[in-house]
Design an enzyme around this catalytic site. Structure first.
Site, PDB file in Angstrom:
ATOM      1  N   ARG A 242      17.976   5.971  -3.621  1.00  0.00           N
ATOM      2  CA  ARG A 242      17.892   4.640  -2.989  1.00  0.00           C
ATOM      3  C   ARG A 242      16.449   4.205  -2.743  1.00  0.00           C
ATOM      4  NH1 ARG A 242      21.560   5.278  -5.039  1.00  0.00           N
ATOM      5  NH2 ARG A 242      23.706   5.395  -4.350  1.00  0.00           N
TER       6      ARG A 242
ATOM      7  N   SER B 294      27.226   0.896   2.399  1.00  0.00           N
ATOM      8  CA  SER B 294      27.045   2.119   3.195  1.00  0.00           C
ATOM      9  C   SER B 294      25.888   1.901   4.162  1.00  0.00           C
ATOM     10  CB  SER B 294      26.689   3.302   2.290  1.00  0.00           C
ATOM     11  OG  SER B 294      27.723   3.489   1.369  1.00  0.00           O
TER      12      SER B 294
ATOM     13  N   GLU C 183      20.584   3.325   5.528  1.00  0.00           N
ATOM     14  CA  GLU C 183      20.281   2.838   4.175  1.00  0.00           C
ATOM     15  C   GLU C 183      19.977   1.336   4.248  1.00  0.00           C
ATOM     16  OE1 GLU C 183      22.788   4.166   0.957  1.00  0.00           O
ATOM     17  OE2 GLU C 183      22.768   2.156   0.063  1.00  0.00           O
TER      18      GLU C 183
END
Ligand SMILES: Cc1cc2nc3c(=O)[nH]c(=O)nc-3n(C[C@H](O)[C@H](O)[C@H](O)COP(=O)(O)OP(=O)(O)OC[C@H]3O[C@@H](n4cnc5c(N)ncnc54)[C@H](O)[C@@H]3O)c2cc1C
Length: 294
Positions: free
Chosen positions: A168, A218, A288
């Site tokens: 990510r 998420s 995130e």
């Protein structure tokens, strides 16, 4: 924010509520929001903002963002109008505002494999490269060849190796440069098989994710050797609420806006979940989702 001059022919809204533009449906107004439709107008906007010392932020579909409840005291440049795509044999060049799901759908129709994982990710090419978006064991880093970006007002090309892709993350998280377009390399395959794989991913998203409520995907990164959702569920936090924000009953890795949530509600719920999971498992979850300060 001080008054500033914006190039003509670019749609601009003053005092624009950011809750209208992000998947979480929270956040106060941006002093200004611009919606360029071409790379030259995006470049011109960035040049103008730099020259006039205006704080700005480049935003794709805002599906991974939490805007401050006070809003953003600067210019938000939404890239969704930049939708140019050029197919050439097994490669595709896509402008930063292209939807990755639309790109994956078109790749499947053309019998090109590699983007099936991205089918159902609600972001843009720019956001996906910036985040190194991924799912079902694949990620953007697996298909990217190069990207063009703005540094100051000049355009540069960055080859694959210089992207410093990680989970990510890409180099763009450090540099803050504007991604203009990206080139992806795909592999020929059977269109119906590619479509079937994409559809399977979409059905599994619909089955497992709370898509019926506003959310930002998420909320936490996947910790090593565990799943954030499973840890949160085991901690008994499914359904936990702060104001209008709730740990989803369907998937504990998601926080949903059950109506009237503020970003503050979501941030307080994130902290509550982190503390509780840490106390019970010793694992500290890292968000995130990206918080955008006022
Ligand atoms: C229902 C749902 C499911 C999701 N599933 C997944 C998933 O499976 N996998 C996954 O990885 N993510 C997932 N996400 C999160 C999100 O969609 C991805 O992170 C996506 O890549 C973000 O793209 P975006 O265009 O919305 O970026 P934004 O949220 O608009 O921006 C994200 C960051 O990228 C920067 N950025 C955006 N465009 C540019 C540009 N052109 N140049 C420079 N910087 C830029 C922004 O400044 C910001 O810091 C999901 C989200 C939702 C709501």
């Amino acid at each position: 924010m001080q008054d500033f001059w914006i190039p003509e022919n670019i749609k601009i809204l003053k005092n624009e509520p950011l809750s209208r533009h992000c998947s979480m449906r929270t956040g106060g107004p941006a002093a200004a929001a611009a919606f360029p439709k071409t790379i030259p107008s995006l470049t011109e906007l960035v040049r103008t903002a730099n020259e006039q010392n205006i704080r700005y932020l480049i935003v794709g579909n805002a599906t991974n963002l939490l805007f401050d409840d006070r809003g953003f005291d600067g210019l938000i440049i939404f890239t969704g109008g930049l939708r140019g795509v050029l197919w050439n044999a097994n490669t595709v060049t896509a402008e930063c505002g292209v939807s990755v799901t639309a790109l994956a759908r078109e790749a499947a129709a053309r019998g090109l494999s590699g983007l099936e994982f991205a089918y159902g990710i609600p972001g843009t090419v720019g956001g996906a490269v910036y985040m190194n978006a991924g799912a079902y064991g694949s990620e953007i880093a697996d298909v990217l060849v190069s990207s063009d970006y703005l540094r100051g007002c000049d355009v540069f090309t960055r080859g694959y190796c210089a992207h410093a892709f990680a989970y990510r993350s890409s180099i763009y998280r450090k540099t803050g440069e504007v991604i203009l377009r990206a080139v992806f390399s795909l592999v020929p395959g059977d269109p119906s098989e590619i479509r079937a794989r994409s559809k399977k991913h979409m059905s599994s998203r619909r089955e497992s994710q709370p898509l019926e409520y506003p959310n930002a995907g998420s909320i936490f990164k996947r910790p090593p050797c565990a799943y954030a959702g499973a840890l949160i569920e085991q901690a008994g936090l499914k359904g936990k609420r702060v104001g209008g924000a709730e740990v989803s009953e369907k998937h504990a890795g998601f926080i949903v806006n059950r109506g009237g949530a503020t970003t503050e509600d979501i941030l307080r719920l994130i902290e509550l979940v982190r503390e509780d999971v840490f106390r019970k498992t010793g694992i500290l979850l890292e968000p995130e989702v990206i918080r955008i300060p006022y």
